[in-house]
Design an enzyme around this catalytic site. Structure first.
Site, PDB file in Angstrom:
ATOM      1  CE1 TYR A  20      -3.136  -2.935   0.350  1.00  0.00           C
ATOM      2  CE2 TYR A  20      -4.255  -1.612   2.004  1.00  0.00           C
ATOM      3  CZ  TYR A  20      -4.228  -2.714   1.169  1.00  0.00           C
ATOM      4  OH  TYR A  20      -5.288  -3.596   1.158  1.00  0.00           O
ATOM      5  CE  LYS A  76       1.056 -18.216  -2.581  1.00  0.00           C
ATOM      6  NZ  LYS A  76       0.096 -19.331  -2.418  1.00  0.00           N
ATOM      7  CG  ASP A  84      -2.568 -20.385  -0.582  1.00  0.00           C
ATOM      8  OD1 ASP A  84      -1.871 -20.324   0.444  1.00  0.00           O
ATOM      9  OD2 ASP A  84      -2.162 -20.901  -1.641  1.00  0.00           O
ATOM     10  CG  ASP A 112      -7.778  -4.502   3.320  1.00  0.00           C
ATOM     11  OD1 ASP A 112      -8.870  -4.568   3.906  1.00  0.00           O
ATOM     12  OD2 ASP A 112      -7.522  -3.644   2.458  1.00  0.00           O
ATOM     13  CG  ASP A 141     -12.821  -6.565   4.427  1.00  0.00           C
ATOM     14  OD1 ASP A 141     -12.735  -6.094   5.586  1.00  0.00           O
ATOM     15  OD2 ASP A 141     -12.810  -5.849   3.414  1.00  0.00           O
TER      16      ASP A 141
END
Length: 367
Positions: A143, A193, A225, A249, A253
């Site tokens: 970001y 990851k 994942d 993030d 959610d």
């Protein structure tokens, strides 16, 4: 005690839910005698339209000179289209505010209230007793890192975002995770990851190095994942999750669907490491966004904002008993069957935004 709170409703439904959070804080004041001086500021699309700035230096200073910030939401659909000639900068000013205030640690509790077990998107037996915390690094990673650009080339459009972290950035957010895990089930899961992203090598190596300082906490690692699947398969087997900005993030959610509605999810963004009685400056907000389609209709769920106010009392003001008072009041009202439209089923009348705030404030007063 007297505390100063910067209040930033922002856009859309932020103006519906923030008053309900303040209503419940007023009930806390009446019960405990603590004083909350409210200092109002402006941010977001509405601020940009009125002043030409989505986030002014004055608003930043207002926040810096307060004990904590209670935030609503920002954003309007008309600015959320690519290639606009003019729109509010940097996430309506909110991304810049996080950086300016040094809010590196985002804490998102994922807790299912027993009365809502049938309202989760998963079977009640899968989510019963769910109580997870997702710790998200907030002011680094993809970001914020440079280079970051979108440009046209002879071959067409080209876009670049950079994922970069330093050891110091990773270590401080991992310490937040370790401290929170130490006060709970003593289990910390670092999510990355690994094997694909070199930044994940850094996250794992720093986590393993810090683990020596927390011998009472069991450290685990999981790819993003696999963690996304585990949140659906067996979420109650998780406790404290710590991860980088983008992954946090997405996971938080996703997790909001486990507790009945995104309108039930509070968050705390901190500039320090909680734990061991430490207080930290922070910004507190629901995670649901500005929801302009329902703004002003008395239907938005204020519970995420009210629970964010509870987190503010806990982490920034050091008022653990008072935070618990709010959380128990929410549980009481839900247990009595009151539901806003996002968590209501059947033909029963839904509880409006203001009525829900009234009932939770009344439960605080009668506790």
């Amino acid at each position: 005690m007297k505390y100063t709170i910067a209040v930033l409703p922002g856009d859309g439904a932020g103006h519906d839910v923030i008053p309900e959070g303040l209503k419940v804080l007023e009930a806390v004041r009446k019960v405990t005698g603590h004083e909350f001086e409210l200092r109002r500021g402006s941010i977001g699309a509405k601020a940009w339209e009125e002043t030409g700035e989505a986030l002014s230096d004055a608003t930043i200073e207002l926040c810096k000179t307060s004990n904590a910030v209670l935030f609503g939401a920002v954003g309007l659909p008309k600015y959320e289209r690519p290639n606009l000639d003019s729109r509010p900068e940097n996430g309506y000013g909110f991304i810049r505010l996080r950086k300016a205030l040094g809010l590196f640690a985002n804490i998102r509790p994922v807790k299912l209230f027993p009365a809502l077990a049938d309202f989760s998107n998963l079977k009640p037996e899968v989510v019963k007793g769910l109580d997870v915390i997702i710790v998200r690094e907030l002011i680094g990673g993809i970001y914020f890192a440079e280079p970051k650009y979108y440009r046209q080339t002879p071959e067409g459009g080209e876009a670049v975002d950079t994922l970069a972290y330093t050891e110091a950035e990773v270590a401080r957010i991992l310490r937040v995770g370790f401290e929170l895990a130490r006060g709970r089930k003593k289990q910390l899961l670092e999510v990355d990851k690994f094997g694909i992203l070199r930044s994940s090598d850094l996250w794992r190596s720093v986590a393993q190095k810090l683990a020596a300082e927390y011998p009472d906490v069991t450290l685990g690692h999981m790819n993003i994942d696999a963690c996304a699947m585990e949140l659906i398969r067996k979420p109650t087997g998780l406790d404290v999750i710590v991860t980088e900005n983008l992954f946090g993030d997405i996971l938080s959610d996703e997790a909001s669907m486990l507790v009945g509605s995104i309108g039930m999810m509070p968050s705390a963004s901190l500039a320090g490491i909680p734990g061991r009685g430490a207080k930290s400056f922070g910004l507190y907000e629901p995670i649901h966004g500005s929801a302009p389609d329902i703004a002003g209709k008395d239907v938005a769920n204020p519970i995420a904002t009210i629970l964010s106010a509870a987190l503010m009392l806990r982490y920034s003001l050091g008022l653990e008993e008072e935070a618990g008072l709010i959380e128990r009041a929410v549980e009481t009202v839900l247990g009595e069957g009151y539901r806003t439209v996002d968590i209501a089923r059947g033909d029963g009348a839904a509880t409006g935004t203001r009525e829900m705030g009234d009932r939770i404030a009344a439960a605080v007063l009668s506790a």
